[in-house]
Design an enzyme around this catalytic site. Structure first.
Site, PDB file in Angstrom:
ATOM      1  N   SER A 133      -2.635   0.959   8.229  1.00 31.46           N
ATOM      2  CA  SER A 133      -1.359   1.403   7.659  1.00 31.46           C
ATOM      3  C   SER A 133      -1.533   2.383   6.512  1.00 31.46           C
ATOM      4  CB  SER A 133      -0.574   0.191   7.148  1.00 31.46           C
ATOM      5  OG  SER A 133      -0.303  -0.719   8.182  1.00 31.46           O
ATOM      6  N   HIS A 164       5.009  -5.732   6.226  1.00 31.13           N
ATOM      7  CA  HIS A 164       3.971  -6.542   6.871  1.00 31.13           C
ATOM      8  C   HIS A 164       3.755  -7.877   6.155  1.00 31.13           C
ATOM      9  CE1 HIS A 164       2.879  -3.645   9.890  1.00 31.13           C
ATOM     10  NE2 HIS A 164       2.742  -2.697   8.978  1.00 31.13           N
TER      11      HIS A 164
END
Length: 488
Positions: free
Chosen positions: A337, A426
């Site tokens: 990410s 997340h």
């Protein structure tokens, strides 16, 4: 120096000086004919008026006509089909209307279709008085009915005609940027968000795999909506849909050709530390027989109008289940990410982090930057941005920036939530901050956001609930590696 007749004496008090300035500005406005702008009239006032005032878009007569059209949509004796036809007629008018005219329609929806205040007050009082008695359930039901506004029924009927859901999602996307400037629009936004949360519940969504064999019109949507790593060409897209890749999206039955959110997955044999090989169009596909790890390297929401409606958590869960069925050897599920807020945070907070370094480390950092005295955060940022991708692992600049990134992701919170938007997503889903990857994204965008740093968030399927509970207590779940960096 003697003060002139038009200049306040420098010895005058601040209050007298301020008073002089106010009088002077006032006189200048009077000379120019400037007058304070009158407050905007509500739609209640405008509907009773004869003439349009100032910057109002629709004249009173036109405003009354639009209101009548909206009222006909929710007429009680009208069938759902006929109501949908009338709603579509309003939507057709809206499509041709100027932005200011559209705003007038929003205001009508907000002010003319609000709940009856007296009924709500009465129901609230009844509910309060019935608390703890046998009449409480009936009082609660009465209150719930009173809180349902005519606006709810109006929006429900707009969803009836074939393109109605598309119309409402686009309407909210256009509405959202105007909320700060005009708080009168907040009820319409809140109503739409509440309805969308029900209409777009995961129970009504379909998980579909997107492949190179999908319709071209759908593949074009992937190119259009990709928000993490831009898709530069059809060859780039084909690589992301190759045999060692998977792409899944959530779809709604009323928007069958429009993915609401989609995720791109790479199937590999170890946790990825760089996005470069994943985006390499010339790289050979990985051997699926050796794949033990699923890397989620891009997740993109596509509909601005669905902001606040969360289905990313459910998407990842469904994708993990689907992948596990197809590839039983998969053991690790992680992301690769970006860290979009890191550079901005370091620019503001870096000086404080520098001050906390031991004197020896500050001296080493100064020598690496080739500066005399104490290093400044601006120098560190410039060094990390200009040559960061090539810095050696033991470089003081690299070590300092990496430690700051660990603190940013693993310690910094606001209102109990992680600062970084991607981290909030997340970690809120039960993942933990697993590993930082220097030069993980060497693109111009990656360097601008985080000096090229990327992060792996690990989805440990056995610890998702534990991580959520930890986050709810204000403690960000991190690996031992990240924890060690935070402690320095």
């Amino acid at each position: 120096m003697t003060a002139s007749a038009t200049t306040p004496d420098s010895s005058a008090s601040p209050s007298s000086s301020s008073s002089w300035i106010s009088r002077k500005v006032g006189s200048l406005r009077a000379e120019k004919g400037d007058k304070p702008a009158p407050p905007e009239r509500s739609t209640h006032e405008r509907l009773q008026a004869t003439l349009r005032r100032g910057s109002e878009a629709l004249a009173p007569r036109a405003l009354r006509r639009v209101l009548t059209d909206l009222q006909e949509v929710v007429a009680p004796r009208v069938s759902e089909i006929e109501a949908g036809r009338r709603a579509q007629a309003v939507a057709d008018w809206y499509a041709a209307a100027a932005p200011e005219e559209r705003r007038d329609l929003w205001l009508l929806m907000c002010e003319q279709f609000a709940p009856d205040a007296s009924q709500v007050q009465s129901a609230q009082q009844r509910y309060s008085e019935a608390a703890g008695t046998q009449d409480a359930p009936q009082a609660e039901a009465h209150l719930r009915r009173a809180l349902v506004s005519p606006r709810t029924r109006l929006l429900q009927r707009f969803a009836v005609f074939p393109q109605g859901m598309r119309f409402l999602v686009d309407l909210r996307a256009e509405l959202l940027p105007q909320l700060k400037a005009d708080r009168r629009l907040l009820p319409l936004d809140a109503e739409l968000e509440q309805l969308f949360s029900t209409w777009f519940d995961v129970a009504f969504l379909q998980l579909r795999r997107l492949s190179w064999d999908s319709p071209a019109s759908l593949l074009e949507k992937l190119i259009k909506y990709e928000a993490v790593h831009d898709i530069k060409s059809w060859a780039d897209l084909k690589n992301r849909l190759d045999s060692d890749r998977r792409c899944y999206g959530f779809f709604h039955p009323r928007l069958p050709d429009e993915p609401l959110i989609f995720v791109e997955v790479a199937l590999v044999d170890a946790m990825s530390d760089s996005v470069t090989p994943l985006l390499d169009e010339d790289a050979a596909p990985a051997d699926l027989k050796r794949a033990t790890t699923a890397i989620f390297y891009s997740i993109s929401n596509t509909q601005v109008g669905l902001r606040g409606v969360s289905f990313g958590d459910s998407l990842i869960k469904h994708v993990v289940e689907t992948l596990t069925e197809e590839f039983p050897r998969l053991r690790t599920f992680a992301t690769l990410s970006p860290i979009p807020g890191f550079r901005a945070w370091l620019t503001k907070q870096g000086a404080a982090q520098l001050a906390q370094l031991p004197a020896k480390e500050r001296a080493e950092l100064a020598r690496a930057l080739q500066v005399e005295g104490e290093p400044e955060i601006a120098q560190v940022i410039a060094a990390a941005a200009d040559g960061g991708l090539q810095l050696a692992p033991k470089s003081p600049v690299r070590q300092f920036v990496t430690r700051c990134a660990a603190l940013y992701l693993g310690r910094e919170t606001k209102d109990g939530r992680p600062l970084d938007a991607v981290a909030r997503f997340h970690l809120g889903n039960g993942a933990r901050v697993e590993r930082l990857n220097w030069a993980g994204d060497p693109s111009a965008k990656g360097v601008k956001q985080s000096f090229g740093l990327m992060v792996n968030y690990l989805y440990d399927l056995k610890r998702l609930d534990r991580h959520r509970a930890q986050l709810a207590e204000g403690r960000i779940p991190v690996s031992s590696e990240i924890d060690g960096l935070c402690k320095g």
